[in-house]
Design a protein around this motif. Structure first.
Motif, mmCIF file in Angstrom:
data_model
loop_
_atom_site.group_PDB
_atom_site.id
_atom_site.type_symbol
_atom_site.label_atom_id
_atom_site.label_comp_id
_atom_site.label_asym_id
_atom_site.label_seq_id
_atom_site.Cartn_x
_atom_site.Cartn_y
_atom_site.Cartn_z
ATOM 1 N N ILE A 105 0.829 -1.383 0.337
ATOM 2 C CA ILE A 105 0.216 -0.038 -0.128
ATOM 3 C C ILE A 105 0.697 1.031 0.036
ATOM 4 O O ILE A 105 0.820 2.061 -1.056
ATOM 5 C CB ILE A 105 -0.630 -0.009 0.731
ATOM 6 N N ILE A 106 2.145 1.144 1.113
ATOM 7 C CA ILE A 106 3.065 2.021 0.825
ATOM 8 C C ILE A 106 3.516 2.269 -0.712
ATOM 9 O O ILE A 106 4.087 3.935 -1.012
ATOM 10 C CB ILE A 106 4.297 2.039 2.340
ATOM 11 N N GLU A 107 3.561 1.843 -1.284
ATOM 12 C CA GLU A 107 4.331 1.355 -2.954
ATOM 13 C C GLU A 107 3.448 1.832 -3.696
ATOM 14 O O GLU A 107 3.662 3.123 -4.434
ATOM 15 C CB GLU A 107 5.180 -0.132 -3.224
ATOM 16 N N ILE A 108 2.199 1.852 -3.099
ATOM 17 C CA ILE A 108 1.636 2.299 -4.441
ATOM 18 C C ILE A 108 1.881 3.956 -4.277
ATOM 19 O O ILE A 108 0.747 4.729 -5.153
ATOM 20 C CB ILE A 108 0.084 1.141 -4.074
ATOM 21 N N GLY A 109 0.582 4.272 -2.897
ATOM 22 C CA GLY A 109 1.155 5.715 -2.680
ATOM 23 C C GLY A 109 2.377 6.459 -3.284
ATOM 24 O O GLY A 109 2.197 7.977 -3.965
ATOM 25 N N ILE A 110 3.700 5.825 -2.919
ATOM 26 C CA ILE A 110 4.645 6.159 -3.309
ATOM 27 C C ILE A 110 4.711 6.671 -4.934
ATOM 28 O O ILE A 110 4.935 7.476 -5.152
ATOM 29 C CB ILE A 110 6.013 6.068 -2.923
ATOM 30 N N TYR A 136 2.789 8.158 -6.789
ATOM 31 C CA TYR A 136 1.853 9.009 -7.696
ATOM 32 C C TYR A 136 2.506 10.190 -7.026
ATOM 33 O O TYR A 136 1.924 11.429 -7.012
ATOM 34 C CB TYR A 136 0.361 9.013 -6.938
ATOM 35 N N VAL A 137 3.641 10.225 -6.222
ATOM 36 C CA VAL A 137 4.848 11.238 -6.502
ATOM 37 C C VAL A 137 5.367 11.391 -7.588
ATOM 38 O O VAL A 137 5.701 10.822 -7.700
ATOM 39 C CB VAL A 137 5.925 10.942 -5.100
ATOM 40 N N ARG A 150 11.044 8.530 -6.052
ATOM 41 C CA ARG A 150 9.961 7.892 -6.337
ATOM 42 C C ARG A 150 10.396 6.207 -6.486
ATOM 43 O O ARG A 150 10.179 5.555 -5.842
ATOM 44 C CB ARG A 150 9.444 8.123 -7.510
#
Length: 76
Positions: free
Chosen positions: A8-13, A15-16, A22
């Motif tokens: 989940i953290i990877e998916i959020g990152i 979009y940075v 990234r």
């Protein structure tokens, strides 16, 4: 559960906007996930540290080389 949280953290990152941060953070999180899978699912957690290092060290070395190549060719 920890693998799901890291994913989940990877998916959020993803979009940075900053591509350099990234890529390096995704590589780091992927290496951590790889180490967790090796330790728990391949049952290397209870073995000697040498066997764990035998699997984990090349991943960190490869990630360092990849980050260095990205930094080298990012200027061109």
């Amino acid at each position: 559960m920890l693998l799901a949280v890291i994913t989940i953290i990877e998916i959020g990152i993803f979009y940075v906007d900053q591509a350099g941060a990234r890529i390096s953070s995704l590589l780091l999180l992927s290496a951590i996930k790889f180490a967790l899978v090796i330790m728990f699912f391949m049952h290397l957690k209870g073995d000697r540290r040498f066997f764990s290092a035998l699997f984990v060290a090349p991943v960190f070395l490869g990630a360092a080389v990849l980050i260095a190549l990205i930094a080298l060719f990012d200027n061109f």
